[in-house]
Design an enzyme around this catalytic site. Structure first.
Site, PDB file in Angstrom:
ATOM      1  CB  SER A  35     -58.729 -64.761 -79.425  1.00 27.54           C
ATOM      2  OG  SER A  35     -58.432 -64.968 -78.620  1.00 27.54           O
ATOM      3  CE1 TYR A  42     -55.921 -68.553 -82.836  1.00 27.70           C
ATOM      4  CE2 TYR A  42     -55.752 -66.982 -81.097  1.00 27.70           C
ATOM      5  CZ  TYR A  42     -56.397 -68.049 -81.380  1.00 27.70           C
ATOM      6  OH  TYR A  42     -57.238 -68.288 -80.897  1.00 27.70           O
TER       7      TYR A  42
END
Ligand SMILES: NC(=O)c1ccc[n+]([C@@H]2O[C@H](COP(=O)([O-])OP(=O)(O)OC[C@H]3O[C@@H](n4cnc5c(N)ncnc54)[C@H](O)[C@@H]3O)[C@@H](O)[C@H]2O)c1
Length: 267
Positions: free
Chosen positions: A139, A152
């Site tokens: 990401s 995350y």
């Protein structure tokens, strides 16, 4: 037909980027194992057709599930050439001190442990046939901080570094391991993590994204195809941002600002 006669396993194939990867890879000639824990992988595989795709119920955080997913590729299609460790989700978004230990465990189980397990059992399979390509979905949050995303982004940073280190382990054995770093991409994950409050793509600018729009899952799938295919035959350990320029850095101030604040003269 850039993946002609290749066998691919894609996790998170029931939705979003993984689903787009499955569709694109089949179009490019691959046989695809569509893995997900949601059940939606069944309809994706059915739509792609029994000759080209098969569905596997798999929680990527569970070793036995991941082993079965890899074995299914070997038994159904004869080998494993490509593995996309794409399954993941953001979990609950909040300041770090309000986070729970439970949220840490479930977010890391899917996003980080899932990539470890996928690579472990995928590589065991690829070593038997002399090579392969792995594409891990990290990401943009792996390389820049995201407010309320500490758990995350920590997991995704782990995915990125695990990708690079594993790439070194297998560079001489014909296994290329790369990561794609999506920025804000319009998939089911986004409204789910923002209380269904996010705008649809194209309807609103996305501040901080130089290209000023949401990404589409097809654009992430295209990057995964490049990394999975022989087009990237000399590429390993790479982290490819697909984020509209989001992680480049400061993109400057607006050219015209009618309400610019008064600053004192610079020193
Ligand atoms: N959408 C974004 O803006 C964005 C940005 C950066 C990174 N990502 C990453 O991209 C990947 C794909 O996400 P998406 O946006 O397509 O979301 P999505 O929700 O549309 O698809 C993710 C899929 O992964 C599956 N999944 C989640 N945990 C799983 C588990 N433990 N085992 C098996 N399957 C599991 C879900 O069931 C779902 O089908 C994820 O790793 C996500 O973290 C997304």
């Amino acid at each position: 037909m850039r993946l002609k006669e290749k066998v691919a396993v894609i996790t998170g194939a029931g939705s979003g980027m993984g689903r787009c990867m499955a569709e694109l890879f089949v179009r490019e000639g691959a046989k695809v194992v569509c893995a997900d824990r949601s059940g939606r992988q069944d309809e994706v595989a059915e739509w792609l057709g029994a000759d080209a795709a098969i569905a596997v119920q798999c929680d990527v955080g569970i070793g036995a599930d991941v082993q079965r997913m890899i074995t299914t590729a070997e038994e159904r299609f004869g080998r494993l050439d490509i593995l996309c460790n794409n399954a993941g989700f953001g979990g609950r978004m909040m300041p770090l001190h309000e986070q729970t230990e439970e949220n840490f465990e479930i977010v890391h189980a899917a996003n980080l442990r899932g990539v470890f397990l996928g690579m472990k059992y995928g590589i065991i399979s690829m070593l038997k046939t002399g090579g392969g390509a792995i594409v891990n979905t990290a990401s943009a949050a792996a390389v820049v901080g995201w407010k309320h995303h500490a758990i995350y982004s920590g997991a995704k940073a782990g995915v990125l570094q695990m990708t690079k280190s594993a790439a070194l382990d297998y560079a001489e054995q014909g296994i290329r391991i790369n990561a794609v770093l999506p920025g804000n991409t319009w998939t089911g994950l986004v409204p789910a993590s923002q209380g269904n409050a996010a705008p649809p793509p194209g309807t609103r600018a996305l501040p901080g994204v130089p290209m000023n729009r949401w990404g589409l899952p097809q654009e992430i799938a295209a990057a995964a195809l490049f990394l999975a295919s022989d087009d990237a035959s000399f590429t390993t350990g790479a982290a490819l941002p697909v984020d509209g320029g989001y992680t480049i850095g400061f993109s400057g101030m607006a050219a015209e600002t009618s309400d610019a604040p008064e600053f004192p003269p610079p020193f």
